[in-house]
Design a protein around this motif. Structure first.
Motif, PDB file in Angstrom:
ATOM      1  N   LYS A 199       0.830  -1.212   0.000  1.00  0.00           N
ATOM      2  CA  LYS A 199       0.000   0.000   0.000  1.00  0.00           C
ATOM      3  C   LYS A 199       0.866   1.265   0.000  1.00  0.00           C
ATOM      4  CE  LYS A 199      -0.598  -0.013   5.008  1.00  0.00           C
ATOM      5  NZ  LYS A 199      -1.342  -0.654   6.101  1.00  0.00           N
ATOM      6  N   SER A 258       3.580  -7.243  10.522  1.00  0.00           N
ATOM      7  CA  SER A 258       4.992  -7.618  10.734  1.00  0.00           C
ATOM      8  C   SER A 258       5.286  -7.950  12.193  1.00  0.00           C
ATOM      9  CB  SER A 258       5.912  -6.469  10.314  1.00  0.00           C
ATOM     10  OG  SER A 258       5.767  -6.173   8.960  1.00  0.00           O
ATOM     11  N   TYR A 263       5.048   1.652   0.701  1.00  0.00           N
ATOM     12  CA  TYR A 263       5.608   2.456   1.793  1.00  0.00           C
ATOM     13  C   TYR A 263       6.648   3.446   1.249  1.00  0.00           C
ATOM     14  CZ  TYR A 263       3.578  -0.886   5.194  1.00  0.00           C
ATOM     15  OH  TYR A 263       2.735  -1.680   5.937  1.00  0.00           O
TER      16      TYR A 263
HETATM   17  C1  LIG Z   1      -0.591  -1.635   6.826  1.00  0.00           C
HETATM   18  C2  LIG Z   1      -1.251  -2.856   7.274  1.00  0.00           C
HETATM   19  C3  LIG Z   1      -0.501  -4.030   7.533  1.00  0.00           C
HETATM   20  C4  LIG Z   1       1.003  -4.068   7.505  1.00  0.00           C
HETATM   21  O1  LIG Z   1       1.508  -3.609   8.730  1.00  0.00           O
HETATM   22  P1  LIG Z   1       3.085  -3.630   9.044  1.00  0.00           P
HETATM   23  O2  LIG Z   1       3.157  -3.189  10.457  1.00  0.00           O
HETATM   24  O3  LIG Z   1       3.708  -2.658   8.104  1.00  0.00           O
HETATM   25  O4  LIG Z   1       3.545  -5.020   8.811  1.00  0.00           O
HETATM   26  C5  LIG Z   1      -1.200  -5.184   7.825  1.00  0.00           C
HETATM   27  N1  LIG Z   1      -2.552  -5.188   7.906  1.00  0.00           N
HETATM   28  C6  LIG Z   1      -3.292  -4.082   7.699  1.00  0.00           C
HETATM   29  C7  LIG Z   1      -4.770  -4.164   7.821  1.00  0.00           C
HETATM   30  C8  LIG Z   1      -2.674  -2.879   7.394  1.00  0.00           C
HETATM   31  O5  LIG Z   1      -3.412  -1.776   7.211  1.00  0.00           O
END
Ligand SMILES: *Cc1c(COP(=O)(O)O)cnc(C)c1O
Length: 340
Positions: free
Chosen positions: A33, A190, A37
Motif C-alpha cells: 500500500k 509484521s 511504503y
Molecule cells: C498496513 C497494514 C498491515 C502491515 O503492517 P506492518 O506493520 O507494516 O507489517 C497489515 N494489515 C493491515 C490491515 C494494514 O493496514
C-alpha cells in the motif's frame, strides 16, 4: 536529480527471514500500500514476484490494477469505488453496510473488529455478515483482523489474539453448517508475525519488515532485518563558509571554522521532512545537514558529487518524533527508483 536506490539483496534477505517465520512462502502477503511504503510499488512488486511471493495487499483498486499481473491474490484494504473486480482481487469488507455495495460474485475478506475499534464487523455480527454475503453471492475467501498494539510489550496482543481464535471457531462452525468453503484466517502484521512461536495462520500481512524495519519493543527477539531503501542527492553548488557566517533560512547554522558547504537537490518538496536545524542530523557517511532543509535543497558539509542522505531512517524517525513508516512513505512517487 535525487534518486532512491532499492537494495535487492537486502529485500530478499528480509523476505527469507519472513518466509522462514511464516513457515511457507504461500503464507506471506507483502503489503504494497501507499506506493510500497514509498519504495515504489512496481519495483517492489516485481522483486517480490521474482522471489516467488504469491500474495499482496494494497490500499485501493488503482494500486491493485498496477500490480495485478504480479500476484495470484491481491487483498484490497480500503476501496471505495466498488466496481469491476478482477478474480485476482479480494476486497476487505469493513462493515455490514459495505456488504451492500460490493458487486455480486466478488471475493471478499471480512474484517472483524477484535478490539482495535477502527474498522471491522463486530464479533456479534459475524453470522449476520456471513448470511448477508451469501445472499449477495459474495465469495468469502478470508476472515481477518488487525492488532492495535502488536509492537508493544503488553497483554493486549494476547487479548485480541484470543478473541480472533474465538472468531475462527465460530466461523468454522457456520461454514460446516452451511457447507461453505473454509476461508483463509489471518491477523498478523509484521510485528505480530514475529511474536508467534509457531505461526499457525493461513496468511501474514507483512509491510514494514519487508522494507527492513520493525518498530517492536526491543525486549522481543527481533530478526536482523536490513533497510531496503536509500535516498541519494546530487550536488548543485559548493561555497566556502567562513567562521561566524550563517547558512540557510533563519541563519540557524553558524560556522565555527572555515568549511566547504554544498547544496544538494533534495528537500521537503520531495517528501524529505524539513529538519529545522535544532537537532543535528548526520548522513550515512557522517556529513552534517547544515541549518534548515529548504523545499528543493539542503546544505551539507561535503563536496562529493552525490551524497547518500540516508540508508536507514531510524535516526530521522527519532528526530521527527515519528515511526519509520512515515519517513519512507512520505517520499514522492516522482523521485526515480533504481534497483541495485
Ligand atoms: C498496513 C497494514 C498491515 C502491515 O503492517 P506492518 O506493520 O507494516 O507489517 C497489515 N494489515 C493491515 C490491515 C494494514 O493496514
Amino acid at each position: 536529480m535525487a534518486k532512491i536506490l532499492l537494495n535487492k539483496q537486502n529485500y530478499f534477505h528480509n523476505l527469507k527471514l519472513i518466509t522462514k517465520q511464516a513457515g511457507a512462502i504461500e503464507k506471506v502477503a507483502v503489503v504494497l500500500k501507499d506506493n510500497a511504503y514509498g519504495h515504489g510499488i512496481l519495483e517492489i512488486a516485481s522483486l517480490a514476484k521474482e522471489f516467488g511471493i504469491k500474495n499482496a495487499v494494497v490500499r485501493d483498486l488503482k494500486e491493485a490494477k498496477k500490480v495485478e499481473s504480479f500476484f495470484e491474490q491481491i487483498l484490497i484494504l480500503a476501496d471505495t469505488t466498488f466496481h469491476n473486480y478482477s478474480h485476482t482481487f479480494h476486497i476487505a469488507v469493513n462493515s455490514i453496510e459495505q456488504l451492500e455495495r460490493v458487486p455480486e460474485n466478488t471475493n471478499i475478506h471480512l474484517k472483524i473488529d477484535t478490539g482495535m475499534h477502527r474498522n471491522g464487523i463486530s464479533i456479534d455480527s459475524i453470522e449476520t455478515a456471513i448470511y448477508g454475503a451469501l445472499r449477495k453471492n459474495l465469495n468469502i475467501t478470508g476472515i481477518f483482523t488487525h492488532y492495535r498494539a502488536a509492537d508493544e510489550l503488553s497483554c493486549e496482543f494476547f487479548w485480541q489474539r484470543s478473541n480472533f481464535i474465538q472468531v475462527k471457531k465460530a466461523v468454522l462452525k457456520i461454514c460446516e453448517k452451511l457447507f461453505l468453503p473454509i476461508p483463509k484466517f489471518h491477523s498478523a502484521n509484521s510485528s505480530a508475525l514475529f511474536r508467534f512461536k509457531n505461526f499457525d495462520e493461513d496468511l501474514a500481512r507483512v509491510g514494514i519488515a519487508c522494507y527492513g524495519y520493525l518498530d517492536t519493543d526491543s525486549c522481543f527477539n527481533n530478526p536482523n532485518l536490513k533497510p531496503v531503501m536509500s535516498l541519494w542527492a546530487k550536488k548543485l553548488s559548493t561555497r566556502e563558509i567562513y567562521p561566524k557566517q550563517r547558512i540557510g533560512y533563519g541563519g540557524i547554522y553558524t560556522a565555527s571554522e572555515k568549511i566547504n558547504s554544498s547544496t544538494y537537490d533534495v528537500g521537503y518538496g520531495d517528501g524529505f521532512f524539513r529538519l529545522n536545524g535544532k537537532k543535528k542530523y548526520l548522513t550515512a557517511k557522517g556529513y552534517e545537514i547544515l541549518g534548515r532543509v529548504s523545499m528543493d535543497n539542503c546544505s551539507i558539509n561535503s563536496t562529493d558529487e552525490e551524497v547518500c542522505i540516508f540508508d536507514d531512517v531510524r535516526q530521522l524517525a527519532k528526530i521527527h518524533d515519528t515511526i519509520t513508516y512515515e519517513i519512507t512513505t512520505a517520499l514522492k512517487a516522482n523521485i526515480p527508483r533504481e534497483v541495485i
